[in-house]
Design an enzyme around this catalytic site. Structure first.
Site, short mmCIF file in Angstrom:
data_model
loop_
_atom_site.label_atom_id
_atom_site.label_comp_id
_atom_site.label_asym_id
_atom_site.label_seq_id
_atom_site.Cartn_x
_atom_site.Cartn_y
_atom_site.Cartn_z
N GLY A 1 1.25 4.38 4.36
CA GLY A 1 2.00 3.46 3.51
C GLY A 1 2.47 2.23 4.26
N SER A 2 2.23 1.06 3.71
CA SER A 2 2.51 -0.15 4.46
C SER A 2 2.26 -1.37 3.58
CB SER A 2 1.63 -0.19 5.71
OG SER A 2 0.31 0.19 5.38
N ARG A 3 1.95 -2.48 4.23
CA ARG A 3 1.78 -3.74 3.51
C ARG A 3 0.83 -4.63 4.30
NH1 ARG A 3 6.37 -7.53 0.89
NH2 ARG A 3 5.42 -9.58 1.23
N MET B 1 0.85 -1.18 0.00
CA MET B 1 0.00 0.00 0.00
C MET B 1 0.89 1.23 0.00
SD MET B 1 -2.20 -1.46 3.20
CE MET B 1 -3.30 -0.06 3.36
N ILE C 1 1.34 -4.92 8.26
CA ILE C 1 2.77 -4.70 8.44
C ILE C 1 3.09 -3.22 8.30
CG2 ILE C 1 5.08 -5.30 7.60
CD1 ILE C 1 3.76 -7.83 6.36
#
Length: 206
Positions: free
Chosen positions: A173-175, A86, A143
């Site tokens: 922002g991440s995953r 993301m 995450i």
């Protein structure tokens, strides 16, 4: 535009500050107004309708598929992991990939390296949610990334989720990794752009 409730305090503060500065100095007021607009965009939370299909797993996050690999976790056993990155422009609200009961919750502190790196799944700060589903256990892993500063998860053990139901978000922002049953037939491929609650990742053929 619908907004994620986590952003309401920040947005309210920025709007009020911009209004207050409008009577004092136009430049700070303009800067705060632009910042408020950016924050509103970040916390947008559009309504979505999950596809109705037996055995279907939908994306838990907006973003791009950056990893598909075999994996294993104590909750799921052997599985197929799909990693979704993301970026800061993605909708950051996370949704359940299918119907299921929350039977596993774990928070793991860690680093905050770039979330698109496969290593991030193992070393970064993360929150794990395990669902018991009619097709086997499914694990969702939020995450934290390089810019992410807070993982939000509002679930409790025993709670039952519907496919596409909101359950949390990650800021800036991440995953999100999802561990699917090993017999899943993948519908998404590496590099695909996917959307939480509507994009199909895989299906269990019966």
């Amino acid at each position: 535009m619908k907004l994620a409730r986590d952003g309401i305090p920040t947005i309210t503060f920025l709007v009020l500050a911009a209004a207050a500065f409008a009577f004092i100095s136009p430049l700070p007021a303009a800067v705060l107004a632009v910042l408020a607009a950016l924050v509103v965009w970040f916390y947008r939370d559009p309504d979505r309708t999950a596809p109705d299909r037996d055995g279907l797993f939908i994306s838990p996050a907006d973003g791009r598929v950056v990893e598909i690999s075999e994996a294993e976790h104590p909750f799921t056993g052997p599985s197929v992991k799909v990693g979704i990155f993301m970026n800061v422009f993605s909708v950051h609200v996370n949704r359940a990939p299918c119907m299921g009961r929350v039977d596993y919750l774990e928070y793991v502190p860690g680093k905050k390296i770039a979330a698109f790196a496969p290593k991030a799944s193992e070393v970064n700060e993360r929150n794990l949610v395990g669902l018991s589903t009619p097709y086997g256990p499914v694990l969702m892993v939020q995450i934290a990334g390089l810019l992410a500063r807070r993982i939000v998860c509002r679930l409790r053990r025993g709670e039952v989720l519907e496919a596409g139901q909101r359950y949390g978000m990650i800021r800036l922002g991440s995953r999100v990794d999802i561990y699917l049953p090993k017999d899943v037939r993948l519908l998404a491929k590496h590099g695909d752009k996917v959307y939480a609650g509507i994009s199909s990742l895989g299906v269990m053929d019966s």
